[in-house]
Design a protein around this motif. Structure first.
Motif, mmCIF file in Angstrom:
data_model
loop_
_atom_site.group_PDB
_atom_site.id
_atom_site.type_symbol
_atom_site.label_atom_id
_atom_site.label_comp_id
_atom_site.label_asym_id
_atom_site.label_seq_id
_atom_site.Cartn_x
_atom_site.Cartn_y
_atom_site.Cartn_z
ATOM 1 N N ALA A 1 0.851 -1.222 0.091
ATOM 2 C CA ALA A 1 -0.094 -0.015 -0.040
ATOM 3 C C ALA A 1 0.697 1.252 0.046
ATOM 4 N N GLU A 2 2.054 1.252 0.740
ATOM 5 C CA GLU A 2 2.998 2.448 0.836
ATOM 6 C C GLU A 2 3.477 2.634 -0.690
ATOM 7 N N ALA A 3 3.833 1.421 -1.435
ATOM 8 C CA ALA A 3 4.213 2.002 -2.584
ATOM 9 C C ALA A 3 3.349 2.395 -3.638
ATOM 10 N N GLU A 4 2.072 2.258 -3.296
ATOM 11 C CA GLU A 4 1.045 2.945 -4.061
ATOM 12 C C GLU A 4 1.045 4.520 -3.962
ATOM 13 N N VAL A 5 1.213 4.603 -2.657
ATOM 14 C CA VAL A 5 1.092 6.170 -2.198
ATOM 15 C C VAL A 5 2.529 6.795 -2.664
ATOM 16 N N LEU A 6 3.564 6.122 -2.770
ATOM 17 C CA LEU A 6 4.907 6.680 -3.141
ATOM 18 C C LEU A 6 4.800 6.897 -4.806
ATOM 19 N N ARG A 7 4.053 6.047 -5.359
ATOM 20 C CA ARG A 7 4.140 6.208 -6.890
ATOM 21 C C ARG A 7 3.175 7.511 -7.238
ATOM 22 N N ARG A 8 2.257 7.690 -6.479
ATOM 23 C CA ARG A 8 1.568 8.825 -6.808
ATOM 24 C C ARG A 8 2.092 10.243 -6.330
ATOM 25 N N ILE A 9 2.800 10.292 -5.121
ATOM 26 C CA ILE A 9 3.622 11.192 -4.936
ATOM 27 C C ILE A 9 4.836 11.490 -5.854
ATOM 28 N N GLY A 10 5.267 10.511 -6.186
ATOM 29 C CA GLY A 10 6.517 10.379 -6.835
ATOM 30 C C GLY A 10 6.233 11.355 -8.416
ATOM 31 N N ARG A 11 5.070 11.130 -8.812
ATOM 32 C CA ARG A 11 4.537 11.668 -10.093
ATOM 33 C C ARG A 11 4.372 13.404 -9.868
ATOM 34 N N ILE A 12 3.832 13.637 -8.463
ATOM 35 C CA ILE A 12 3.904 15.149 -8.077
ATOM 36 C C ILE A 12 5.283 15.703 -8.138
ATOM 37 N N VAL A 13 6.094 14.971 -7.338
ATOM 38 C CA VAL A 13 7.662 15.399 -7.384
ATOM 39 C C VAL A 13 8.057 15.701 -8.624
ATOM 40 N N ASP A 14 7.819 14.778 -9.730
ATOM 41 C CA ASP A 14 8.494 14.970 -11.126
ATOM 42 C C ASP A 14 7.778 16.292 -11.610
ATOM 43 N N ASP A 15 6.681 16.644 -11.297
ATOM 44 C CA ASP A 15 5.934 17.925 -11.873
ATOM 45 C C ASP A 15 6.388 19.153 -11.233
ATOM 46 N N GLY A 16 7.122 18.816 -10.208
ATOM 47 C CA GLY A 16 7.748 20.154 -9.690
ATOM 48 C C GLY A 16 7.134 20.899 -8.600
ATOM 49 N N ARG A 17 6.094 20.075 -8.194
ATOM 50 C CA ARG A 17 5.064 20.660 -7.062
ATOM 51 C C ARG A 17 5.437 20.258 -5.720
ATOM 52 N N LEU A 18 6.725 19.377 -5.484
ATOM 53 C CA LEU A 18 7.338 19.438 -4.177
ATOM 54 C C LEU A 18 8.342 19.797 -4.057
ATOM 55 N N SER A 19 8.924 20.336 -2.874
ATOM 56 C CA SER A 19 10.469 20.625 -2.695
ATOM 57 C C SER A 19 11.262 19.203 -2.331
ATOM 58 N N PHE A 20 10.642 18.290 -1.940
ATOM 59 C CA PHE A 20 11.436 17.197 -1.410
ATOM 60 C C PHE A 20 11.083 15.904 -2.163
ATOM 61 N N ASP A 21 11.957 15.037 -2.041
ATOM 62 C CA ASP A 21 11.768 13.632 -2.728
ATOM 63 C C ASP A 21 11.121 12.527 -1.863
ATOM 64 N N VAL A 22 10.796 11.437 -2.699
ATOM 65 C CA VAL A 22 10.208 10.190 -1.776
ATOM 66 C C VAL A 22 10.849 8.778 -2.542
#
Length: 400
Positions: free
Chosen positions: A96-117
């Motif tokens: 389940a955590e992997a599913e969350v990380l995939r979704r957050i990772g896409r937001i990181v790649d879009d430049g909308r987060l200042s930190f990585d996961v």
């Protein structure tokens, strides 16, 4: 000591099934009967992730009751972590955590987060174990004691938490992890309060203090957000004086941001709180949560009751004694003070020189004049001289 998380229970498994490895002629039972070596896990990582050619072992090399983590560097210089568990519940959490990380990772790649996961790259499910391969995150666990007020790391921590809490809640809900609204959160704490009171080991002053706060409906008007659920220094990584990564999202859920902020208020130096809060508020698109600190303090205190309940349920006298000692210390610290001060509405001051509202000491006398009922009607006749008797004129005209 670190307290057990006061968040929700272990999440359900995610919707996407991991790949299943098959090996012709192999005997999975024999393989799973003994613990795999780090080199064996590195070899399995190559099966799980196409193009991963292990070159050497690396950090981390960690082990807990239900989880092993082995670092691997491949021939392209990429750093990976191989996670293995034989516990079904832990495997479901990782999935389940992997599913969350995939979704957050896409937001990181879009430049909308200042930190990585961490980025999940592949999974294997062998009989008796679950294996997941993730990218390794560079950085050091945040040093809470080194925080200083101002625009440095303190502000960076506040900004990272604000961005985390501002993520779309769908990154959690679509992964099948728990979602709690404000009423759900309050009900869960009320249930804990009842359980804690039932042990007979919580000072009455604390029970009264918590009950008043839980019955104050103003505290529980908040918008549910993505909550990390397990914040700790090892899950907030820093480099160059900034927060560069967040990990350990296995307890992520939608709920009260105060659950994460409780760790902040309980851990960081007091003189850094203003810097953290200011950066946090700037990173949030919602209005300021006026009772966030109040709820965070309540969460921090109730975590002791959670620890006590855990000790009672597991029958651990050492945990019970530890919880009772901390609860007694807390009761001595707060006394009979309410958690939230009850105050009336505060009016903003009006700029300028203040003048008394009382009437002046000297006033002008107003002369009262008696007005006859027909005076208004007489005034309507133009050309009538003062003192003329209108009624007499009317009688004279009738005589002619």
């Amino acid at each position: 000591m670190s307290q057990p998380p006061a968040g929700p229970s272990t999440p359900a498994s995610a919707s996407e099934s991991p790949r299943t490895a098959t090996s012709g002629g192999s005997a999975p039972d024999a393989e799973s009967a003994r613990e795999r070596s780090p080199l064996a896990l590195a070899a399995l990582a190559a099966v799980a992730v196409p193009g991963l050619d292990p070159a050497r072992l690396a950090l981390p090399q960690e082990r807990s009751a239900d989880l092993r983590v082995v670092g691997v560097v491949d021939t392209q210089g990429r750093h990976w972590e191989v996670l293995e568990t034989r516990a079904d519940a832990t495997g479901a959490t990782l999935e389940a955590e992997a599913e969350v990380l995939r979704r957050i990772g896409r937001i990181v790649d879009d430049g909308r987060l200042s930190f990585d996961v961490p980025r999940p790259a592949g999974t294997l499910r062998l009989e008796g174990s679950y294996i997941q391969v993730r990218s390794h995150l560079e950085g050091r666990p945040i040093d809470i004691d080194s925080l200083r007020p101002g625009p440095g790391l303190s502000a960076g921590l506040g900004k990272a938490l604000g961005e985390l809490h501002d993520l779309p809640t769908t990154v959690v809900s679509e992964a099948g992890l728990p979602v709690y609204d404000a009423d759900d959160v309050r009900t869960r704490w009320l249930n804990l309060l009842d359980d804690a009171a039932g042990t007979g080991k919580v000072p009455p002053s604390l029970l009264a203090r918590w009950e008043v706060a839980l019955e104050d409906t103003a505290l529980w008007r908040f918008r549910p957000v993505v909550v990390h659920g397990d914040l700790a220094p090892e899950n907030v990584l820093t480099a160059g004086g900034a927060v560069v990564a967040v990990r350990g999202l296995g307890q992520a859920h939608v709920g009260d941001p105060a659950e994460d902020m409780a760790w902040v208020y309980a851990s960081v130096p007091v003189d850094c709180l203003d810097s953290i809060e200011s950066a946090y508020d700037l990173a949030r698109t919602e209005g300021v949560d006026r009772h966030l600190r109040d709820r965070a303090e309540l969460v921090s205190e109730l975590s002791l009751a959670e620890w006590l309940r855990h000790g009672v349920r597991t029958g651990s006298d050492s945990i019970i004694d530890d919880a009772v000692a901390m609860l007694t210390d807390l009761a001595d610290q707060v006394g009979d003070e309410p958690l939230v001060e009850q105050t009336g509405p505060r009016l903003a001051p009006v700029p300028g020189v203040k003048e008394p509202a009382e009437p002046e000491a000297t006033t002008s006398e107003v002369k009262m004049v008696l007005v006859e009922e027909d005076a208004d009607e007489d005034a309507d006749y133009e050309g009538v001289d003062d003192g003329t008797d209108a009624e007499a004129d009317g009688d004279g005209s009738d005589a002619h």
